[in-house]
Write a protein that holds these residues in place. Structure first.
Motif, PDB file in Angstrom:
ATOM      1  N   ASP A 152      18.290  21.065   8.126  1.00  0.00           N
ATOM      2  CA  ASP A 152      17.871  21.232   6.733  1.00  0.00           C
ATOM      3  C   ASP A 152      18.809  22.168   5.980  1.00  0.00           C
ATOM      4  O   ASP A 152      19.332  23.140   6.540  1.00  0.00           O
ATOM      5  CB  ASP A 152      16.456  21.790   6.668  1.00  0.00           C
ATOM      6  CG  ASP A 152      15.405  20.715   6.890  1.00  0.00           C
ATOM      7  OD1 ASP A 152      15.555  19.623   6.303  1.00  0.00           O
ATOM      8  OD2 ASP A 152      14.444  20.954   7.642  1.00  0.00           O
ATOM      9  N   THR A 166      16.421  21.634   1.533  1.00  0.00           N
ATOM     10  CA  THR A 166      15.381  20.923   2.277  1.00  0.00           C
ATOM     11  C   THR A 166      14.673  21.831   3.279  1.00  0.00           C
ATOM     12  O   THR A 166      13.578  21.517   3.744  1.00  0.00           O
ATOM     13  CB  THR A 166      15.950  19.692   3.002  1.00  0.00           C
ATOM     14  OG1 THR A 166      16.958  20.107   3.940  1.00  0.00           O
ATOM     15  CG2 THR A 166      16.552  18.714   2.010  1.00  0.00           C
ATOM     16  N   GLY A 225      14.726  20.822  -2.232  1.00  0.00           N
ATOM     17  CA  GLY A 225      13.529  21.152  -1.468  1.00  0.00           C
ATOM     18  C   GLY A 225      12.320  21.458  -2.326  1.00  0.00           C
ATOM     19  O   GLY A 225      11.193  21.477  -1.805  1.00  0.00           O
TER      20      GLY A 225
END
Length: 291
Positions: free
Chosen positions: A27, A47, A78
């Motif tokens: 991420d 993210t 995100g």
């Protein structure tokens, strides 16, 4: 009590998917800093925000500050993955600098609205406020105990590095996620070194380390820094611990594990960021608790 730092994600540019990315995580950048009195400060909203929101959900609902270094998509997307935005018990203060292309309100409201997202930010249940940094090299206070100071760093479109100080514990962290140290001006270098050392060297430097110096020419102009530069900055400013991040999208766990050994051979107090880590900011140690 002291500051703690949670790594939701520190992948650079784009997420990485697959079993080869389990250890360091795939991420993109989003971290949660918790102050001595429970202040909650989110650093960027890549993210990794999904994991950060999961940690926040385990705490008492209330105010959260989200501080942006810049608004490139890997540090912003995100927000669409944060379920707490739909809950009325939560309040989010979005704070960030203003660049030539716009500021924090522009970035967040344009993303959280059609056609990019089906639910407009105005229809979300959480209380949302926007605060533009009056100047990128200024300071502000978050919930009375966290002092945040900024410093512009070289990155396409602009970016700001931050120093976060906890007035209760006396501990501090410098967060410099996207910067191209090779393209710094003398003024930028002076300002960044002051950020790292004033009023005293920070306890932890979290810094961009997208590549190694052997790859410098290939990445020229991308807005990123080598891990060797990060270690040298820490050594020259007296910062004892370094957390290297913004991992290249293609760098899998085996690659990063081997790199970390190289890093530790140069600086035993340095490590590569792993998603899911809780790091306790202490004076002379880099204590890590796995979530």
């Amino acid at each position: 009590m002291t500051m703690r730092l949670f790594i939701g994600g520190m992948r650079g540019s784009q997420p990485a998917i697959g079993s080869g990315f389990d250890e360091f995580g795939g991420d993109t950048t989003s971290l949660l800093l918790v102050g001595s009195h429970g202040e909650r400060l989110v650093l960027d909203a890549g993210t990794g925000m999904r994991a950060v929101a999961g940690q926040l959900a385990q705490t008492e609902p209330g105010r959260v500050t989200v501080l942006f270094s810049h608004y490139h998509l890997d540090h912003l997307i995100g927000l669409t993955m944060n379920p707490l935005l739909y809950k009325a018990q939560w309040s989010f203060n979005f704070i960030g600098p203003t660049f030539a292309d716009g500021g924090v309100r522009d970035a967040v409201t344009q993303l959280l609205a059609p056609p990019y997202w089906p639910v407009s930010w105005e229809r979300m249940n959480a209380h949302i406020e926007f605060v533009a940094l009056p100047r990128p090299d200024g300071c502000l206070t978050v919930r009375q105990n966290l002092r945040v100071c900024g410093c512009p760093v070289p990155h396409p479109g602009g970016c700001v590095a931050y120093r976060i100080e906890d007035s209760i514990s006396g501990k501090s962290v410098v967060f410099a996620t996207d910067l191209e140290w090779e393209k710094r001006t003398p003024a930028e270098e002076t300002a960044f070194r002051m950020l790292c050392t004033t009023p005293e060297p920070a306890n932890l430097l979290v810094i961009d380390a997208h590549f190694g110096r052997v790859q410098r020419e290939a990445f020229a102009g991308w807005g990123h820094t080598s891990w060797e530069d990060g270690l040298e900055i820490a050594a020259s400013t007296g910062i004892p611990r370094v957390l290297l991040g913004h991992h290249a999208p293609a760098a899998d766990d085996a690659t990063l594990r081997a790199l970390e050994q190289q890093v530790k051979d140069v600086s035993p107090g340095a490590a590569l960021a792993r998603a899911g880590q809780w790091i306790v900011i202490q004076e002379n140690s880099h204590h890590v608790e796995m979530a």
